[in-house]
Every structure is written in structure tokens, then in C-alpha cells.
Design a protein around this motif. Structure first.
Motif, PDB file in Angstrom:
ATOM      1  N   TYR A   1      46.862  46.928  43.117  1.00  0.00           N
ATOM      2  CA  TYR A   1      46.610  45.632  43.748  1.00  0.00           C
ATOM      3  C   TYR A   1      45.179  45.183  43.492  1.00  0.00           C
ATOM      4  CZ  TYR A   1      50.941  46.485  46.347  1.00  0.00           C
ATOM      5  OH  TYR A   1      52.244  46.724  46.682  1.00  0.00           O
ATOM      6  N   CYS A   2      45.042  43.977  42.984  1.00  0.00           N
ATOM      7  CA  CYS A   2      43.715  43.385  42.779  1.00  0.00           C
ATOM      8  C   CYS A   2      43.869  41.880  42.829  1.00  0.00           C
ATOM      9  CB  CYS A   2      43.122  43.819  41.433  1.00  0.00           C
ATOM     10  SG  CYS A   2      41.485  43.105  41.106  1.00  0.00           S
ATOM     11  N   SER A   3      43.167  41.238  43.754  1.00  0.00           N
ATOM     12  CA  SER A   3      43.281  39.795  43.894  1.00  0.00           C
ATOM     13  C   SER A   3      42.051  39.254  44.595  1.00  0.00           C
ATOM     14  CB  SER A   3      44.542  39.436  44.693  1.00  0.00           C
ATOM     15  OG  SER A   3      44.443  39.950  46.012  1.00  0.00           O
ATOM     16  N   LEU A   4      42.001  37.951  44.720  1.00  0.00           N
ATOM     17  CA  LEU A   4      40.942  37.314  45.485  1.00  0.00           C
ATOM     18  C   LEU A   4      41.273  37.432  46.972  1.00  0.00           C
ATOM     19  CD1 LEU A   4      40.378  34.076  43.366  1.00  0.00           C
ATOM     20  CD2 LEU A   4      39.287  36.313  43.125  1.00  0.00           C
ATOM     21  N   HIS A   5      40.227  37.434  47.798  1.00  0.00           N
ATOM     22  CA  HIS A   5      40.408  37.564  49.245  1.00  0.00           C
ATOM     23  C   HIS A   5      39.657  36.436  49.939  1.00  0.00           C
ATOM     24  CE1 HIS A   5      40.972  39.719  53.106  1.00  0.00           C
ATOM     25  NE2 HIS A   5      39.763  39.270  53.390  1.00  0.00           N
ATOM     26  N   GLY A   6      40.415  35.536  50.552  1.00  0.00           N
ATOM     27  CA  GLY A   6      39.779  34.421  51.257  1.00  0.00           C
ATOM     28  C   GLY A   6      39.157  33.394  50.328  1.00  0.00           C
ATOM     29  N   GLU A   7      39.437  33.484  49.050  1.00  0.00           N
ATOM     30  CA  GLU A   7      38.915  32.544  48.053  1.00  0.00           C
ATOM     31  C   GLU A   7      40.084  31.975  47.259  1.00  0.00           C
ATOM     32  OE1 GLU A   7      35.728  31.745  47.097  1.00  0.00           O
ATOM     33  OE2 GLU A   7      34.401  33.299  47.900  1.00  0.00           O
TER      34      GLU A   7
ATOM     35  N   ASP B   1      31.611  39.740  54.118  1.00  0.00           N
ATOM     36  CA  ASP B   1      31.452  39.028  52.840  1.00  0.00           C
ATOM     37  C   ASP B   1      32.561  39.336  51.841  1.00  0.00           C
ATOM     38  OD1 ASP B   1      29.039  37.873  53.673  1.00  0.00           O
ATOM     39  OD2 ASP B   1      27.899  39.654  53.080  1.00  0.00           O
ATOM     40  N   GLN B   2      33.558  40.113  52.252  1.00  0.00           N
ATOM     41  CA  GLN B   2      34.619  40.477  51.312  1.00  0.00           C
ATOM     42  C   GLN B   2      35.287  39.228  50.736  1.00  0.00           C
ATOM     43  OE1 GLN B   2      38.124  42.377  52.894  1.00  0.00           O
ATOM     44  NE2 GLN B   2      38.912  42.944  50.866  1.00  0.00           N
ATOM     45  N   ASN B   3      35.337  39.136  49.399  1.00  0.00           N
ATOM     46  CA  ASN B   3      36.035  38.022  48.742  1.00  0.00           C
ATOM     47  C   ASN B   3      36.941  38.495  47.612  1.00  0.00           C
ATOM     48  OD1 ASN B   3      33.980  38.775  47.034  1.00  0.00           O
ATOM     49  ND2 ASN B   3      33.122  36.723  46.756  1.00  0.00           N
ATOM     50  N   VAL B   4      37.042  39.812  47.454  1.00  0.00           N
ATOM     51  CA  VAL B   4      37.912  40.406  46.438  1.00  0.00           C
ATOM     52  C   VAL B   4      38.670  41.570  47.073  1.00  0.00           C
ATOM     53  CG1 VAL B   4      38.030  41.489  44.163  1.00  0.00           C
ATOM     54  CG2 VAL B   4      36.238  39.828  44.638  1.00  0.00           C
ATOM     55  N   SER B   5      39.912  41.739  46.671  1.00  0.00           N
ATOM     56  CA  SER B   5      40.679  42.925  47.072  1.00  0.00           C
ATOM     57  C   SER B   5      40.913  43.780  45.833  1.00  0.00           C
ATOM     58  CB  SER B   5      42.020  42.530  47.690  1.00  0.00           C
ATOM     59  OG  SER B   5      41.843  41.893  48.933  1.00  0.00           O
ATOM     60  N   ILE B   6      40.248  44.914  45.776  1.00  0.00           N
ATOM     61  CA  ILE B   6      40.496  45.903  44.721  1.00  0.00           C
ATOM     62  C   ILE B   6      40.989  47.149  45.442  1.00  0.00           C
ATOM     63  CG2 ILE B   6      39.541  47.236  42.808  1.00  0.00           C
ATOM     64  CD1 ILE B   6      37.370  45.124  42.496  1.00  0.00           C
ATOM     65  N   GLU B   7      42.296  47.328  45.459  1.00  0.00           N
ATOM     66  CA  GLU B   7      42.894  48.371  46.292  1.00  0.00           C
ATOM     67  C   GLU B   7      42.843  49.730  45.607  1.00  0.00           C
ATOM     68  OE1 GLU B   7      43.786  48.039  49.309  1.00  0.00           O
ATOM     69  OE2 GLU B   7      43.687  45.869  49.532  1.00  0.00           O
TER      70      GLU B   7
ATOM     71  N   GLU C   1      37.067  49.614  38.963  1.00  0.00           N
ATOM     72  CA  GLU C   1      36.246  48.654  39.696  1.00  0.00           C
ATOM     73  C   GLU C   1      35.679  47.592  38.756  1.00  0.00           C
ATOM     74  OE1 GLU C   1      34.618  51.247  43.526  1.00  0.00           O
ATOM     75  OE2 GLU C   1      33.302  50.874  41.814  1.00  0.00           O
ATOM     76  N   ILE C   2      35.180  48.015  37.602  1.00  0.00           N
ATOM     77  CA  ILE C   2      34.631  47.059  36.625  1.00  0.00           C
ATOM     78  C   ILE C   2      35.712  46.068  36.214  1.00  0.00           C
ATOM     79  CG2 ILE C   2      33.729  46.823  34.276  1.00  0.00           C
ATOM     80  CD1 ILE C   2      32.410  49.630  34.724  1.00  0.00           C
ATOM     81  N   ALA C   3      36.904  46.577  35.906  1.00  0.00           N
ATOM     82  CA  ALA C   3      38.000  45.698  35.486  1.00  0.00           C
ATOM     83  C   ALA C   3      38.379  44.732  36.601  1.00  0.00           C
ATOM     84  CB  ALA C   3      39.214  46.542  35.079  1.00  0.00           C
ATOM     85  N   GLY C   4      38.367  45.204  37.841  1.00  0.00           N
ATOM     86  CA  GLY C   4      38.682  44.338  38.976  1.00  0.00           C
ATOM     87  C   GLY C   4      37.647  43.249  39.158  1.00  0.00           C
ATOM     88  N   TYR C   5      36.383  43.592  39.005  1.00  0.00           N
ATOM     89  CA  TYR C   5      35.316  42.592  39.145  1.00  0.00           C
ATOM     90  C   TYR C   5      35.378  41.560  38.015  1.00  0.00           C
ATOM     91  CZ  TYR C   5      32.923  45.296  42.813  1.00  0.00           C
ATOM     92  OH  TYR C   5      32.586  45.939  43.982  1.00  0.00           O
ATOM     93  N   VAL C   6      35.652  42.008  36.810  1.00  0.00           N
ATOM     94  CA  VAL C   6      35.746  41.078  35.673  1.00  0.00           C
ATOM     95  C   VAL C   6      36.898  40.104  35.896  1.00  0.00           C
ATOM     96  CG1 VAL C   6      36.325  40.903  33.209  1.00  0.00           C
ATOM     97  CG2 VAL C   6      34.645  42.600  33.990  1.00  0.00           C
ATOM     98  N   TYR C   7      38.033  40.621  36.340  1.00  0.00           N
ATOM     99  CA  TYR C   7      39.198  39.779  36.605  1.00  0.00           C
ATOM    100  C   TYR C   7      38.890  38.749  37.687  1.00  0.00           C
ATOM    101  CZ  TYR C   7      43.844  38.554  38.438  1.00  0.00           C
ATOM    102  OH  TYR C   7      44.947  37.878  38.897  1.00  0.00           O
ATOM    103  N   ALA C   8      38.206  39.169  38.753  1.00  0.00           N
ATOM    104  CA  ALA C   8      37.874  38.251  39.847  1.00  0.00           C
ATOM    105  C   ALA C   8      36.908  37.166  39.377  1.00  0.00           C
ATOM    106  CB  ALA C   8      37.278  39.030  41.021  1.00  0.00           C
ATOM    107  N   ALA C   9      35.880  37.564  38.629  1.00  0.00           N
ATOM    108  CA  ALA C   9      34.903  36.582  38.140  1.00  0.00           C
ATOM    109  C   ALA C   9      35.557  35.586  37.188  1.00  0.00           C
ATOM    110  CB  ALA C   9      33.754  37.298  37.444  1.00  0.00           C
ATOM    111  N   ASP C  10      36.475  36.064  36.375  1.00  0.00           N
ATOM    112  CA  ASP C  10      37.196  35.188  35.444  1.00  0.00           C
ATOM    113  C   ASP C  10      37.910  34.072  36.199  1.00  0.00           C
ATOM    114  OD1 ASP C  10      38.392  34.174  33.179  1.00  0.00           O
ATOM    115  OD2 ASP C  10      39.854  35.777  32.967  1.00  0.00           O
ATOM    116  N   ARG C  11      38.408  34.359  37.389  1.00  0.00           N
ATOM    117  CA  ARG C  11      39.164  33.371  38.168  1.00  0.00           C
ATOM    118  C   ARG C  11      38.264  32.509  39.057  1.00  0.00           C
ATOM    119  NH1 ARG C  11      43.981  35.680  41.381  1.00  0.00           N
ATOM    120  NH2 ARG C  11      44.660  33.506  41.199  1.00  0.00           N
TER     121      ARG C  11
END
Length: 625
Positions: A222-228, A39-45, A66-76
Motif C-alpha cells: 500500500y502506498c498512496s497520498l494521505h489527506g492530499e 504532518d502526514q501526507n503520504v501512506s507508505i505501508e 521508502e525511496i520508491a514511495g516518496y518518488v511516487y508521491a512527489a510525481d503525483r
């Protein structure tokens, strides 16, 4: 979107809490960065980052990243309204994050939620952010041998942490620190899956390392979307991720400040149009954003650590001149300012910048203002010479020069009154105690900017060859015709008239419309393609006790359109009487465009017909055959 109907963001495999049972599936987003999960859809390295830094990361810092990475992913991944959704409730979103954390006691302290919500709400322009923090946070992926108590960051002495984006402003800041002080730098950056940006950042760092050996450390996260695929690219919350990375390194290095380099015109970001309100106008490095984030981070480690904005009273031209003053002009074309690096360029395959986004336009003007255009990047569309065929790019150019012309008209006396809504969010967050002095500094910044852009315009104008035809839709034609001094509604009317004049005769070539409603159907189809916020028969305006509904309207700019069809036995007087009646019914401040389809040429003299009606305020006539 409202607080009663939030976007629920479930992070790290958390199940939907009972209080959200019954929430629509379209408002539930699950995020996980566990590479072992299907189910991985975010890369927070985070493991990779810890390995690079090679020291112990406290649980609270891991939670923060982790919180900052999740917020960034949800924003996108959560779509805002369309770019034409002017209303706040259509453009803005409301988030509720559910996240497992390691330091449960801290994240549930009174005031922590509120501080984080205030910062994210302002920078994003969204309705709000709520967080439910649960026990159970844990490391994901391979742990680092040195991530244990006692292992501290090996930093160079006398170091300070600075954000490094690969752009001109951050580069100028690096030069300023290294050239004017004995401080060493710890550079931090965020990297997504944009390989071009990664290559630029790495290339600049290698060059800096050669020129300033032993004075730099560099830690990308590194923080980005994965497969999305991102559905929203405004990325307003990216500054939270960026500064969270910087705060983490600053805390590990026991430093008392973080440097954020951005010129003041970009940071303040004066409204270029009335519809660029709220999250439409980026607040990424706005003084209030940085101060709110600073207050939040001070709660994270209970220390007064400043986020310093050294270039707040500098323009983009000043940034170019700083780089030149340190003898580093050859670095300029290695930097990136473009917001559209993810696009493929069509005109110049070796281009690094699109040339038509607001950042590219600002950069190109600054390059000319500082006489450094020969050192500048390669643009797919070079506004100094090329025709600008993209409607979006022409709009950015119009907005940019129109703002400069409006700022140029302001005196130091009326500046505070004309920009009160902007200054209200800035002045309380600036250094100093005297508000008039703060406002004066901002005013002088705007006037220096307008003078520099004027210098650029004058230099660009010299490139025009008077022995050759003027290029249509070029900056030179904009200057000659003073397009940027015309109200935007007039530009839209011109565009609509041009489109309808070309398209209606073509659409009606084989068969004329049977009645006026059929003509309106054709116009409606054409205008839908012109503006996304177009809505037929909206708004309904009040006139006396009757409801007056225009055939078409652009609600965001008060443009009403009425179509008239002269055909068969319809007398010209019927059309003139109808227009006269409409003019009296609609408010005088509304812009009214009357589109008259006259295939049988019942109007003998177009100029006389137009002149009689266009003497009325905000009234425009278009006769089409």
C-alpha cells in the motif's frame, strides 16, 4: 523548470538543507508517512507489508521501498505543465530529493545515484532526478517480530516473482506460467486508495487460488497520498514503485528474475501524434525502462537479476487469445484496463470501464478482433455502438486508428527509416545480437496489430443497422467518413469553424462589434475554451524585414487564424486584397484559416469566394453571418 530551480522534496521530516536556503516555497514539498505526525501526507505501508511477508527485511530493501514511495508521491503532487504544453521545459520537471536512509554507505556509492537518475528520467520524461541521502533512516510505525536476522521468506518451492495489476496482460501471464510450467508464483501489486482496483485484484486472486490451489502467494504493497489530492495523474514513476516491490520479494526469495507482463504495442507505445513526445507517451514498460531499472536493482543487491518481458512481441489481441486458449475466458470481465477508474460513470452505472481512454479503446478493439467481445467488460461508452460525445475520447479514437493506418502503410524496408527515433531507444535494449532481426520482429508485431484492428473494424461495422440513421460521432461514422485518415489540423479547423459559426452570430445578436479588434476579442474568448495552448498573437513570424503577427494561432500545430470583418463602407475588395496579402506573407507550409464575419451579406456567392482562395496550399475560408 531547470536544474537551477528544482522541486525540492524533503522526506520524513528533514529540515531544508542550507544549500537550498532562499528556494521559493512553491518549489519545496515536504513528505512524511509517519502516522503519528500531524504532518502526514503520504501512506507508505512498509510495516504492514513486512508483517504480511513475515520475514527479515534488510535495511537497504527498506530504504528502497521508502525511496520508491516518496518518488511516487512527489510525481503525483508536483504538477507538470498543462496537457497542451508541448515544449519539453514546460512539461518536464526537475526533482531533488533529500532522504534519510539506513544504509548510508551504499546509497552514497559512486554510480548508484546516476543509475537511479537515468532510469527515472527516462521513464518519467522529466529533466532529471537528484538525491541527497543523509544518515538517520529508521523504521516508522510498529516493527514486526520476525523482522530480524535469521527469519527468511517462507515461499513455495520453485517460485518466481511476477507483477500483478489486475489487468488482462498480467492475468494472461499468470495463466501462461501456471499452465505451461511447474513454477509457482509470488504475485506483487501496488495498491493506492482506489477501492475499486483493490476489490478487483482481491477478487481475481481468490478466483485464481480456487483454480490453482497451493501455487500462488500474493503480497500487495500500500502506498498512496494521505489527506492530499493528486494534482498530476500521469504517474510515470509508478513502475519504479511496482518493480521495487517485486525486486524486494525477489531478493528475499533468492530468485533470479522478475516477470513483467505487458503487450508489446503498449510497451513500445508508438507516437500517436507528434505532440505525444517525451513524457506525453508513456514508457512504463518500455524495454529501455525495464533494462535501466534492472541495472539499478543489480547495484542494490550486487546480483544479476533479470526483469523479463515475455509478451513484448504480443499484441492485445494475442493476450485475449492466450486467455481463451487456456479455457479462462470467464476471467476477462473481472479484469481492469481503464485509466479512469477514479471517475464516476454517467451512461451505465454498472460499467467498470470508461470506454474512451486509450487503454479502453485498445481493449475493445482486441476483444472484437479475437471474437471475445461478449466476455469483455461493461463500458460507460461502448465504441462499438455508442455515440462518442467526449472530445477527449474522440481524439483518442482518432489517434488510435490513425496510428494503425500509418503503420499499415509501412513496408519492412521503409519501417526502420520512418520509425528511427523510436527504434533508437528500443533496439539496444532487446535480447539478441543482430539489429535487423530485432527490427524485423517489431515490424511484424506492428503488422499483426494493424491486421487485427482491421478485423475488429470490419466486425464492428456489421453491427451498424442500415435501416436506421447513422449515429453522429460514432465509430461507424468515423469509418464511413474515413475521419482517421484526415490530418489532425483539418479536424481542429472543422471544430473551430463549427464553434465560431454557431457562437459568433449568437454573441453579436444584439450588438455588432464596433471594429475588427472587438471581433477578435470575441474569437479569442471562444478559442481559449477550445484549446489550452492557444495564445493570442503568438508566434511572431518573420517575413522579409517585417514582423507578421497573426490574429490568433495554435503554435503546436502550425495553425494561424486571421479574422476579417465586412461592415458598413468596407468594400469586399478590401477583404480580398487583405487575404491575398496575408497568404503571400505567411509561410506556405503553415495552415491558414481566414474567418470572415459578413453580417450584411456583402459576399454574394460564398462557394466562388472560397474556391478562389482555397486553391492555395493550406488555405481555408470560413464565412460567418
Amino acid at each position: 523548470m531547470s536544474k537551477d530551480n528544482p522541486h525540492i522534496i524533503l522526506c520524513g521530516g528533514i529540515s531544508l538543507p542550507r544549500k537550498f536556503k532562499g528556494a521559493p516555497s512553491s518549489h519545496i514539498l515536504r513528505l512524511t508517512y509517519d502516522a503519528s505526525s500531524s504532518d502526514q501526507n503520504v501512506s507508505i505501508e512498509l510495516p504492514h507489508f513486512i508483517k504480511n511477508v513475515n520475514c527479515h527485511f534488510p535495511n537497504r530493501i527498506k530504504d528502497l521501498l521508502e525511496i520508491a514511495g516518496y518518488v511516487y508521491a512527489a510525481d503525483r503532487l508536483v504538477k507538470r505543465g498543462t496537457t497542451s504544453s508541448l515544449e519539453y521545459h514546460n512539461w518536464s520537471r526537475f526533482f531533488h530529493f533529500v532522504i534519510n536512509v539506513r544504509d548510508y554507505a551504499f546509497w552514497n556509492k559512486k554510480g548508484v545515484h546516476e543509475s537511479l537518475d537515468a532510469a527515472l528520467t527516462f521513464v518519467s520524461g522529466d529533466i532529471g532526478f537528484q538525491f541527497t541521502f543523509l544518515k538517520g533512516g529508521k523504521d516508522v510505525g510498529q516493527t514486526n517480530l520476525f523482522d530480524r536476522e535469521g527469519y527468511e521468506l517462507e515461499k513455495k518451492p520453485n517460485s518466481i516473482v511476477a507483477l500483478f495489476s489486475g489487468g488482462l496482460d498480467s492475468l494472461a501471464g499468470i495463466f501462461e506460467v501456471l499452465e505451461t510450467s511447474d513454477r509457482n508464483l509470488i504475485l506483487v501489486s501496488h495498491r493506492s486508495n482506489n477501492s475499486a482496483i483493490t476489490q478487483i485484484q482481491e477478487g481475481i486472486f481468490r478466483k485464481l487460488n480456487n483454480d490453482y490451489p497451493g501455487r500462488l502467494q500474493y503480497f500487495p504493497f500500500y502506498c498512496s497520498l494521505h489527506g492530499e489530492r493528486a494534482v498530476e495523474e500521469t504517474q510515470r514513476t509508478r513502475i519504479f514503485l511496482y518493480t521495487s516491490i517485486a525486486h524486494s520479494l525477489s531478493a528475499l526469495a533468492s530468485d533470479d528474475k522478475i516477470l513483467v507482463f505487458e503487450n508489446g504495442i503498449t510497451s513500445i507505445n508508438f507516437y500517436k501524434r507528434q505532440d505525444l513526445i517525451n513524457s506525453r507517451s508513456s514508457r512504463t514498460t518500455h524495454p529501455k525502462t525495464l533494462k535501466l531499472l534492472e541495472g539499478f536493482y543489480n547495484k542494490v543487491d550486487n546480483k544479476d537479476r533479470k526483469i523479463v518481458h515475455p509478451f513484448l512481441y504480443n499484441t492485445k489481441t494475442d493476450i485475449f487469445q492466450k486467455i481463451k486458449s487456456y479455457g479462462k475466458s470467464e476471467y476477462i470481465n473481472s479484469t481492469i484496463s481503464c485509466t479512469k477508474t477514479f471517475q464516476k460513470f454517467q451512461n451505465r452505472t454498472n460499467a467498470s470501464h470508461c470506454g474512451g481512454c486509450s487503454q479502453c479503446i485498445d481493449r475493445r478493439f482486441a476483444a472484437f478482433a479475437s471474437c471475445l467481445e461478449e466476455y469483455d467488460a461493461i463500458y460507460d461508452i461502448d465504441i462499438s455502438n455508442d455515440e462518442i460525445n467526449s472530445e477527449e475520447s474522440r481524439t483518442h479514437l482518432y489517434d488510435y486508428i490513425n496510428l494503425v493506418s500509418r503503420l499499415n502503410e509501412l513496408s519492412e524496408i521503409n519501417f526502420p527509416f520512418e520509425t528511427l527515433d523510436i527504434l533508437t531507444d528500443i533496439v539496444p535494449f532487446l535480447e539478441g545480437n543482430i539489429n535487423t532481426e530485432k527490427i524485423s520482429k517489431i515490424y511484424k508485431l506492428t503488422q499483426r496489430h494493424t491486421n487485427q484492428v482491421l478485423t475488429a473494424l470490419q466486425r464492428i461495422r456489421l453491427l451498424s443497422n442500415p435501416l436506421k440513421p447513422k449515429k453522429k460521432n460514432s465509430l461507424h461514422s468515423y469509418i464511413d467518413d474515413r475521419v482517421y485518415l484526415r490530418p489532425s489540423v483539418n479536424l481542429l479547423i472543422d471544430r473551430i469553424v463549427q464553434k465560431l459559426t454557431t457562437a459568433i452570430p449568437e454573441a453579436c445578436n444584439h450588438a455588432k462589434p464596433g471594429h475588427e479588434n472587438s471581433l477578435n476579442d470575441i474569437i479569442n474568448a471562444l478559442l481559449l475554451a477550445e484549446r489550452e495552448d492557444y495564445e493570442r498573437e503568438f508566434p511572431a513570424l518573420r517575413f522579409s524585414i517585417a514582423r507578421v503577427i497573426p490574429d490568433h494561432s495554435f503554435a503546436g500545430i502550425d495553425l494561424l487564424i486571421e479574422a476579417k470583418y465586412l461592415r458598413g463602407k468596407t468594400a469586399k475588395s478590401a477583404i480580398t486584397d487583405g487575404i491575398a496579402a496575408d497568404i503571400t506573407k505567411y509561410p506556405i507550409d503553415k495552415h491558414k484559416l481566414f474567418v470572415i464575419y459578413d453580417p450584411e451579406r456583402k459576399i454574394p456567392n460564398d462557394d466562388n469566394f472560397r474556391r478562389d482562395f482555397e486553391q492555395k496550399p493550406n488555405c481555408y475560408i470560413s464565412i460567418i453571418r
